[in-house]
Scaffold this motif. Structure first.
Motif, mmCIF file in Angstrom:
data_model
loop_
_atom_site.group_PDB
_atom_site.id
_atom_site.type_symbol
_atom_site.label_atom_id
_atom_site.label_comp_id
_atom_site.label_asym_id
_atom_site.label_seq_id
_atom_site.Cartn_x
_atom_site.Cartn_y
_atom_site.Cartn_z
ATOM 1 N N PHE A 98 0.860 -1.185 0.000
ATOM 2 C CA PHE A 98 0.000 0.000 0.000
ATOM 3 C C PHE A 98 0.896 1.234 0.000
ATOM 4 C CE2 PHE A 98 -3.089 -3.085 1.431
ATOM 5 C CZ PHE A 98 -4.239 -2.650 0.794
ATOM 6 N N ARG A 99 1.049 1.832 -1.157
ATOM 7 C CA ARG A 99 1.968 2.958 -1.305
ATOM 8 C C ARG A 99 1.342 4.291 -0.935
ATOM 9 N NH1 ARG A 99 5.626 1.486 -6.545
ATOM 10 N NH2 ARG A 99 6.392 -0.459 -5.645
ATOM 11 N N LEU A 100 0.043 4.386 -1.000
ATOM 12 C CA LEU A 100 -0.621 5.655 -0.714
ATOM 13 C C LEU A 100 -0.275 6.152 0.680
ATOM 14 C CD1 LEU A 100 -2.646 7.802 -1.735
ATOM 15 C CD2 LEU A 100 -4.442 6.472 -0.645
ATOM 16 N N ILE A 101 -0.173 5.227 1.626
ATOM 17 C CA ILE A 101 0.131 5.605 3.001
ATOM 18 C C ILE A 101 1.544 5.191 3.411
ATOM 19 C CG2 ILE A 101 -2.262 5.661 3.769
ATOM 20 C CD1 ILE A 101 -1.866 2.815 4.881
ATOM 21 N N ASN A 102 2.360 4.786 2.415
ATOM 22 C CA ASN A 102 3.743 4.387 2.670
ATOM 23 C C ASN A 102 3.831 3.335 3.780
ATOM 24 O OD1 ASN A 102 6.466 4.419 2.128
ATOM 25 N ND2 ASN A 102 6.893 6.053 3.593
ATOM 26 N N PHE A 103 2.995 2.326 3.665
ATOM 27 C CA PHE A 103 2.903 1.265 4.663
ATOM 28 C C PHE A 103 3.905 0.162 4.319
ATOM 29 C CE2 PHE A 103 0.623 -2.048 7.086
ATOM 30 C CZ PHE A 103 0.358 -1.329 8.236
ATOM 31 N N PRO A 104 4.484 -0.527 5.318
ATOM 32 C CA PRO A 104 5.402 -1.627 5.012
ATOM 33 C C PRO A 104 4.691 -2.726 4.211
ATOM 34 C CG PRO A 104 5.541 -1.019 7.322
ATOM 35 C CD PRO A 104 4.374 -0.284 6.749
ATOM 36 N N ILE A 105 5.449 -3.391 3.367
ATOM 37 C CA ILE A 105 4.902 -4.476 2.548
ATOM 38 C C ILE A 105 4.660 -5.684 3.452
ATOM 39 C CG2 ILE A 105 5.359 -5.958 0.547
ATOM 40 C CD1 ILE A 105 7.164 -3.642 -0.505
ATOM 41 N N PHE A 106 3.549 -6.374 3.240
ATOM 42 C CA PHE A 106 3.159 -7.489 4.100
ATOM 43 C C PHE A 106 2.497 -8.579 3.269
ATOM 44 C CE2 PHE A 106 -0.071 -4.267 3.985
ATOM 45 C CZ PHE A 106 -1.287 -4.941 3.934
ATOM 46 N N ASN A 107 1.945 -9.600 3.921
ATOM 47 C CA ASN A 107 1.308 -10.723 3.227
ATOM 48 C C ASN A 107 -0.009 -11.094 3.904
ATOM 49 O OD1 ASN A 107 1.867 -12.529 5.441
ATOM 50 N ND2 ASN A 107 3.960 -12.695 4.709
ATOM 51 N N LEU A 108 -0.686 -12.100 3.365
ATOM 52 C CA LEU A 108 -1.975 -12.495 3.941
ATOM 53 C C LEU A 108 -1.834 -13.040 5.359
ATOM 54 C CD1 LEU A 108 -4.038 -14.140 1.054
ATOM 55 C CD2 LEU A 108 -4.271 -11.873 2.060
ATOM 56 N N ALA A 109 -0.738 -13.725 5.656
ATOM 57 C CA ALA A 109 -0.547 -14.236 7.019
ATOM 58 C C ALA A 109 -0.546 -13.084 8.019
ATOM 59 C CB ALA A 109 0.757 -15.035 7.116
ATOM 60 N N ASP A 110 0.108 -11.987 7.663
ATOM 61 C CA ASP A 110 0.113 -10.805 8.536
ATOM 62 C C ASP A 110 -1.300 -10.250 8.710
ATOM 63 O OD1 ASP A 110 2.928 -10.971 8.660
ATOM 64 O OD2 ASP A 110 3.144 -9.669 6.905
ATOM 65 N N VAL A 111 -2.056 -10.216 7.611
ATOM 66 C CA VAL A 111 -3.448 -9.753 7.671
ATOM 67 C C VAL A 111 -4.242 -10.645 8.613
ATOM 68 C CG1 VAL A 111 -5.592 -9.459 6.349
ATOM 69 C CG2 VAL A 111 -3.400 -8.731 5.358
ATOM 70 N N PHE A 112 -4.080 -11.964 8.454
ATOM 71 C CA PHE A 112 -4.839 -12.906 9.288
ATOM 72 C C PHE A 112 -4.510 -12.735 10.769
ATOM 73 C CE2 PHE A 112 -4.885 -15.907 5.412
ATOM 74 C CZ PHE A 112 -5.992 -15.259 4.893
ATOM 75 N N ILE A 113 -3.242 -12.540 11.098
ATOM 76 C CA ILE A 113 -2.862 -12.349 12.500
ATOM 77 C C ILE A 113 -3.539 -11.100 13.058
ATOM 78 C CG2 ILE A 113 -0.928 -11.763 14.032
ATOM 79 C CD1 ILE A 113 0.787 -13.668 12.216
ATOM 80 N N ASN A 114 -3.540 -10.025 12.290
ATOM 81 C CA ASN A 114 -4.171 -8.782 12.748
ATOM 82 C C ASN A 114 -5.684 -8.909 12.853
ATOM 83 O OD1 ASN A 114 -2.107 -6.542 13.157
ATOM 84 N ND2 ASN A 114 -1.419 -7.531 11.282
ATOM 85 N N VAL A 115 -6.314 -9.604 11.903
ATOM 86 C CA VAL A 115 -7.760 -9.841 11.988
ATOM 87 C C VAL A 115 -8.065 -10.681 13.231
ATOM 88 C CG1 VAL A 115 -9.710 -11.031 10.883
ATOM 89 C CG2 VAL A 115 -8.219 -9.559 9.525
ATOM 90 N N GLY A 116 -7.227 -11.677 13.491
ATOM 91 C CA GLY A 116 -7.415 -12.512 14.674
ATOM 92 C C GLY A 116 -7.307 -11.724 15.962
#
Length: 168
Positions: free
Chosen positions: A120-138
Motif C-alpha cells: 500500500f503505497r498511498l500511506i507508505n505502509f510496510p509491505i506485508f502478506n496475507l498471514a500478517d493480515v490474518f494475524i491482525n484480523v485474529g
C-alpha cells in the motif's frame, strides 16, 4: 475438531490462501523488488523477502521467529483441541492467528524468510502478506471478544424474579 469447528475451518482456509498467494508471487515475479501496480501509486503487488517479523521488525531474526511461530501454533492447536468450546468470535480470532502463524512459520522454516507482496503505497505502509493480515484480523476478533457484554433483558428478568422469590 467438532467442538471448535470454526477455528479449524478458518485456520485451514487461511493457511491455504496464504500458501497459494505466496506461491503465486514466487512463480510470477522474476526477482525480489519486482512490482505490478494494481492501482498505480496506491496499491501494488511487490515481491520482497522479509527476514524479520511483521513489517520487517527484528530483521534477521528468522531463527528465533520460526520457533516462536511453532510454539504459538502448537499452543493454539492445543487450546482448540483440549479447551472447552469457545465462543464463535474467539474461534475466528484464534483460527486467523493460527493461519498466520503457520503461514509465516512455514516460510521461516523452509526458506529462512517470509514472502511479502501487499504494498500500500498511498500511506507508505510496510509491505506485508496475507498471514500478517490474518494475524491482525485474529487479534481484532479477540479484542472484540474481550469487550464486556451487556446482560440480556431475559437474564435481568430472571435475576429480578429470583430476587422477588427470595423476599416473599
Amino acid at each position: 475438531m467438532k467442538k471448535n469447528q470454526w477455528f479449524w475451518l478458518v485456520a485451514i482456509i487461511g493457511l491455504i490462501l496464504d500458501r497459494l498467494t505466496k506461491y503465486w508471487v514466487v512463480q510470477s515475479f522474476d526477482t525480489t523488488g519486482d512490482t505490478v501496480p494494481i492501482w498505480s501509486g496506491v496499491f501494488h503487488f511487490t515481491y520482497v523477502i522479509n527476514t524479520g517479523a511483521a513489517f520487517s521488525f527484528f530483521k534477521g531474526g528468522a531463527g528465533w521467529l520460526r520457533w516462536l511461530s511453532l510454539i504459538v501454533s502448537l499452543g493454539l492447536i492445543f487450546l482448540a483441541w483440549y479447551a472447552p468450546r469457545m465462543r464463535l468470535i474467539e474461534q475466528l480470532g484464534y483460527g486467523f492467528i493460527l493461519a498466520g502463524a503457520l503461514g509465516n512459520g512455514i516460510d521461516r522454516f523452509v526458506m529462512g524468510y517470509v514472502v511479502d507482496f501487499l504494498d500500500f503505497r498511498l500511506i507508505n505502509f510496510p509491505i506485508f502478506n496475507l498471514a500478517d493480515v490474518f494475524i491482525n484480523v485474529g487479534i481484532f476478533c479477540l479484542l472484540i471478544a474481550s469487550l464486556p457484554t451487556k446482560p440480556s433483558a431475559k437474564r435481568n428478568l430472571s435475576k429480578e424474579n429470583n430476587l422477588d422469590q427470595n423476599f416473599k
